[in-house]
Design an enzyme around this catalytic site. Structure first.
Site, PDB file in Angstrom:
ATOM      1  N   ASP A  38      -5.561   7.986  11.005  1.00  0.00           N
ATOM      2  CA  ASP A  38      -4.218   7.547  11.372  1.00  0.00           C
ATOM      3  C   ASP A  38      -3.757   8.024  12.731  1.00  0.00           C
ATOM      4  O   ASP A  38      -4.074   9.134  13.162  1.00  0.00           O
ATOM      5  CB  ASP A  38      -3.217   8.012  10.307  1.00  0.00           C
ATOM      6  N   GLU A  46       0.846  -1.190   0.000  1.00  0.00           N
ATOM      7  CA  GLU A  46       0.000   0.000   0.000  1.00  0.00           C
ATOM      8  C   GLU A  46       0.880   1.237   0.000  1.00  0.00           C
ATOM      9  O   GLU A  46       1.739   1.403   0.866  1.00  0.00           O
ATOM     10  CB  GLU A  46      -0.883   0.028   1.266  1.00  0.00           C
ATOM     11  N   TYR A  50     -10.289  -5.192   3.697  1.00  0.00           N
ATOM     12  CA  TYR A  50      -9.434  -4.663   4.762  1.00  0.00           C
ATOM     13  C   TYR A  50     -10.256  -4.676   6.033  1.00  0.00           C
ATOM     14  O   TYR A  50     -11.145  -3.864   6.212  1.00  0.00           O
ATOM     15  CB  TYR A  50      -9.005  -3.237   4.402  1.00  0.00           C
TER      16      TYR A  50
END
Lengths: 395, 267
Positions: free
Chosen positions: B58, B47, B172
């Site tokens: 994040d 990725e 994911y």
């Protein structure tokens, strides 16, 4: 007229729900809970009672007589949101959302704050309704607004310093969302403006429309008509949307005033609609201050409440349709209007509200004395005394 | 809109190892070398993280890496160039462009799928573009034969099937609530969650968020089809950035990262 937002939380092209998958269910739950609860009569009664008995509503409309006479044009009227409990319109939304959180069975609320006004309002509502409260605030802002940090703590809330990014409002919002993602099961995120993913722009608007609804009734009752033009300042845009929304279908000119900071020709401003481009921030498609690569640019304004790189999606829509006209006033304009209102009417306005005042004063000169302008005086200026002193002292 | 017959993105479907890097940290050149090393070490896909000013999903490690890359002016265009360069040099594993939505939107949705295709990107992952908002972009990507990777979270509940039915490439699976970043332990419920997602998914299910040790990799390989490792690798790059930033010591920096990667996945 189409009713906004639509099912997808869109205002025309704007709004929506651009968030990580983790938050999707929580936002859907919030949408449904709000739909149900806001239609319950006893919720509306309780909200009304708190706004009246606790926050001091309705706020009056004051005729700015000396200024109007001196200008010699349109008459200027002020919707006195500065007289709300804690000194600004922010309280309308904080009470509404805190009551909603409580009815949803949440005991913990979180909030983001820039200058600290929404932090104070959220901490106040949390204290009033027995909820725990964490307020995310950028480290830079904590330095600039040390007194509000202390105020929030006095109210029993916890201030979480945000060290990421530029350490200001946009980063405080990022951090509040990150915290929410981790604690979404028991925490209510009390957003302070008409921004964020659907349904927040709608919820905040609905709780702020009390400003416009009251204004219409009061103006009609006092003067037998509606004002010709209505002005409000716009950062994220909550006081403006609250004021404008009830007037959207009336023959009234609506003007939102953004912060031109040090000038629109400089890079130091917060004039999102005047100078920005379309993009996604904090879960919503809106206008943004950004570079050509889509990185968010830090805004500037003398007033911390207008210092946000985006603008609520409904404003973006009203801008595109042309229903609301958006202008920009500079730091210097705001400082001038603060002094004018203080000296000629004995009212010290917030620096945010002063942006709208300046444009209203200028406009009044162009209109006949039969015309009337209503300005949303969104907050009081006590919080800004130190800032104003340092700017004026530096001149 | 389901594509008729499509080659699977990944060429195996168990013990997958999918690392994530922030492109441009500490430099574009080093990122290219790291990607080559990851491919040699057995990565099944990589990725490529596009640095962004406001990375909502994040944690601090990736935030810091992104802001270092941004300080050097790294943009989406550079990320595409990195992809093209490594493909040219023989990296033949799938490359997943991992970007927040706003940089994609500013680049232009049609332009990015075309340019990405040209650069050798195989799939997109846009963490703040949930299914409800991704229809248009997904059909643009599909028209170029590129996959859209979907995320499924512990809070997805009734949405799991809605997501897996439309999943392309791999799913994911977000291991736990919160942002990216290393975690020392996991709630036991994660295994039930993996089981539930696997039941309806026709593509491999890879677990991400927080994985940083050999034990965790083994555990998730037992239950899921693969692991995605981001922060732990980004942090190792961060720790070695002095070595990596100097031509004379770059090789030893790369060796350190390779050693860490091998400690995670080699038997």
């Amino acid at each position: 007229m189409t009713v906004y937002p639509d099912q997808k939380g869109r205002y025309g092209a704007f709004g929506g729900r651009f968030v990580p998958e983790t938050l999707m269910v929580a936002l859907e739950e919030l949408t449904q809970a709000y739909e149900t609860i806001s239609n319950e009569e006893d919720f509306q009664q309780q909200l009304q009672k708190e706004l009246t008995d606790y926050s001091g509503r309705p706020t009056p409309i004051t005729y700015a007589e000396r200024i109007s006479k001196r200008i010699g044009g349109a008459n200027i009227y002020l919707k006195r949101e500065d007289l709300n409990h804690t000194g600004a319109h922010k309280m309308n939304n904080a009470i509404g959302q805190a009551l909603l959180a409580k009815r949803m069975g949440k005991t913990k609320i979180i909030a983001e704050t820039g200058a600290g006004q929404h932090g104070v309002a959220a901490a106040t509502a949390a204290a009033r309704f027995g909820l725990s409260c964490k307020v995310f605030m950028g480290e830079e802002d904590m330095k600039r607004q040390a007194l509000n940090v202390f105020r929030i703590e006095l109210l029993g809330a916890e201030v979480i310093p945000v060290k990421s990014g530029s350490k200001t409002l946009k980063d405080a919002t990022n951090e509040a969302i990150r915290y929410w993602v981790a604690n979404v099961e028991d925490t209510f995120y009390l957003i302070g403006s008409v921004v964020g993913p659907h349904p927040y722009p709608k919820i905040v608007r609905d709780f702020q429309t009390v400003i416009g609804k009251e204004s219409k009734q009061q103006f009609q009752a006092q003067y037998g008509k509606l004002p010709d033009e209505v002005f409000a300042c716009v950062g994220g845009g909550s006081n403006a949307i609250g004021m404008f929304h009830p007037f959207l279908e009336d023959d009234v000119k609506l003007v939102g005033v953004e912060a031109a900071g040090k000038g629109l020709h400089t890079e130091e401003h917060a004039a999102t609609l005047t100078k920005g481009t379309k993009g996604v921030l904090h879960g919503s498609l809106m206008y943004l201050l950004q570079d050509e690569n889509g990185q968010i640019v830090e805004p500037h304004s003398i007033s911390a409440g207008l210092d946000y790189p985006g603008i609520g999606p409904e404003h973006a829509h009203l801008f595109e349709t042309g229903r609301v006209q958006y202008e920009a006033a500079s730091d210097a304009d705001a400082l001038e209007a603060v002094q004018t209102l203080a000296q000629e009417e004995g009212i010290l306005p917030a620096l945010e509200s002063a942006h709208a005042l300046k444009k209203a004063f200028d406009r009044a000169e162009q209109l006949p004395s039969s015309a009337s302008i209503l300005v949303c005086l969104s907050g009081r200026g006590d919080k800004d005394v130190h800032t104003i002193q340092s700017y004026l002292g530096g001149e | 809109m389901k594509q008729a017959v499509k080659q699977p993105l990944l060429n195996k479907s168990s013990e997958l190892f999918i690392p994530y890097v922030v492109v441009g940290d500490p430099s574009l050149e080093v990122t290219e070398r790291v990607i080559e090393m990851l491919a040699e070490s057995g990565a099944d896909a990589v990725e490529l993280g596009v640095p962004y000013s406001d990375p909502l999903a994040d944690g601090p490690v990736i935030q810091r890496a992104a802001s270092r890359a941004l300080d050097q002016g790294v943009s989406l265009k550079d990320v595409l160039q990195v992809a093209a360069n490594v493909k040219k040099r023989g990296v033949d594993i799938p490359l997943v462009l991992f970007s927040y939505y706003n940089p994609v939107l500013q680049f232009g949705e049609e332009a990015i799928v075309q340019e990405a295709k040209r650069a050798g990107i195989d799939a997109f992952l846009i963490p703040d573009l949930p299914l409800e908002e991704s229809e248009e972009f997904t059909s643009l990507a599909q028209a170029q034969g590129l996959s859209m990777i979907s995320l499924v979270a512990p809070t997805s509940h009734d949405r799991i099937e809605y997501i897996t039915k439309r999943a392309e490439g791999f799913v994911y699976l977000v291991s736990s609530l919160g942002v990216t970043g290393e975690r020392s332990n996991y709630n036991e419920e994660v295994y039930q969650f993996i089981e539930r997602v696997k039941q309806t998914s026709t593509v491999p299910v890879a677990v991400g968020f927080g994985i940083s040790s050999r034990e965790q990799v083994d555990q998730f390989w037992q239950h899921a089809d693969g692991v995605i490792i981001g922060s732990a690798i980004v942090r190792t790059i961060e720790e070695n950035r002095q070595l990596l930033s100097n031509e004379n010591t770059m090789e030893s920096g790369l060796k350190n990262i390779k050693a860490f990667v091998e400690s995670l996945i080699s038997s």
